[in-house]
Design an enzyme around this catalytic site. Sequence first.
Site, PDB file in Angstrom:
ATOM      1  N   ASP A  15       0.828  -1.205   0.000  1.00 20.76           N
ATOM      2  CA  ASP A  15       0.000   0.000   0.000  1.00 20.76           C
ATOM      3  C   ASP A  15       0.863   1.256   0.000  1.00 20.76           C
ATOM      4  O   ASP A  15       0.700   2.130  -0.852  1.00 20.76           O
ATOM      5  CB  ASP A  15      -0.925   0.000   1.221  1.00 20.76           C
ATOM      6  CG  ASP A  15      -1.803  -1.227   1.284  1.00 20.76           C
ATOM      7  OD1 ASP A  15      -2.797  -1.275   0.563  1.00 20.76           O
ATOM      8  OD2 ASP A  15      -1.474  -2.152   2.058  1.00 20.76           O
ATOM      9  N   GLU A 256       1.565  -6.137  -5.226  1.00 18.65           N
ATOM     10  CA  GLU A 256       1.283  -5.284  -6.381  1.00 18.65           C
ATOM     11  C   GLU A 256       2.488  -4.460  -6.807  1.00 18.65           C
ATOM     12  O   GLU A 256       2.908  -4.508  -7.966  1.00 18.65           O
ATOM     13  CB  GLU A 256       0.115  -4.355  -6.064  1.00 18.65           C
ATOM     14  CG  GLU A 256      -0.251  -3.414  -7.209  1.00 18.65           C
ATOM     15  CD  GLU A 256      -1.509  -2.613  -6.947  1.00 18.65           C
ATOM     16  OE1 GLU A 256      -1.575  -1.453  -7.393  1.00 18.65           O
ATOM     17  OE2 GLU A 256      -2.431  -3.146  -6.292  1.00 18.65           O
TER      18      GLU A 256
END
Length: 362
Positions: A15, A256
């Site tokens: 994040d 990610e």
Amino acid sequence: MRADIFCRVVDNYGDIGVCWRLARRLQTGRQWQIRLWVDDLGAFSRLQPEVDPAAPRQHVQGIDILRWDEHAGLPPGEVVIEAFACDPPAAFVQAMRHSQPPPVWINLEYLSAEDWVESCHGLPSRRPDGLIKHFFFPGFTPATGGLIREPGLSAARDALQADRSAQNAFLQTLGVRRQQPDSRTLTLFCYPNAPYRALAGALSRAPTLLIVPQGVAPGLEAAAGAALQIARIPFVSQPDFDRLLWCADVNFVRGEDSFVRAAWAARPLVWQIYPQQDDIHLDKLQAWLARYPAPAAGHRLMQAWNAPAEGTDWPATLDAALHGPDGTAWQHAAREWDAAFASRPDLGDALADFCADLIKTR
């Protein structure tokens, strides 16, 4: 343009990794004035050593960094970006309601290769209080917001990959020295449920340098044979992480941010997607594999890495994917896939243009 980016560190470092890259991309590429609001500065400081985890407000690399639970009464900028539906503090949303005109509010979503993303990208959602939030989806097609990629990345990467001595010099700054000059080099960044011990055993059949962050894959060394050199490194800054990926022949990555950066290395990558209940993450993996041009052996390796099965012949699985015709095809495919994205607008520019268009039309 003045913009606020909000980030909750839900798990691991993906994040804040995405948000820090986006903040720097908008600040350096579009000269936006960025305030980055973060709830866990301790995790942030591991990725960016200049960050003081005890400071409620600080300025790092031209970006104003604020602790999530302080200063929430500040007036918002023209753009407010909440990462991954994190919901800004109530006091800040109240200030947004009183702004005239209200800021452009963006929900930057998680990355997905699923088809439905294209139909949802850019859609507005009007709240009961009158504020409008737009959904912005990263993605792999021109109908999505794209992926973060800095100008000049390809040239810097190609220069390092063409210079073995420069690679060795960089690795030495991380405390890594290749014991055998011609050994293949891999990186490993995985979740605890990855079959990394089986991977270590398979890699031990040929001279290999495996670079692993401290704390990742505990007990890995016990499964390694004599031909496998395991080098543990501390967490590094994002620019150094990129260079590390560029030095490797193959990158095993997770999450990610690391996944996207491994794609920009233009080398074969093996992605461990974030595990979810009922194995719904495997559907997302299949959606990406349908777009990723690795040969069949590469897809089989990816599936075995994400859904380990008893009896998997790891030496044969690795050898088929990384060597011979499929190995050569994967190397070419990785470079072509990277080049295709390099020719498109990246997420930073796409997001900046999207916000500018909304401001003009309101």
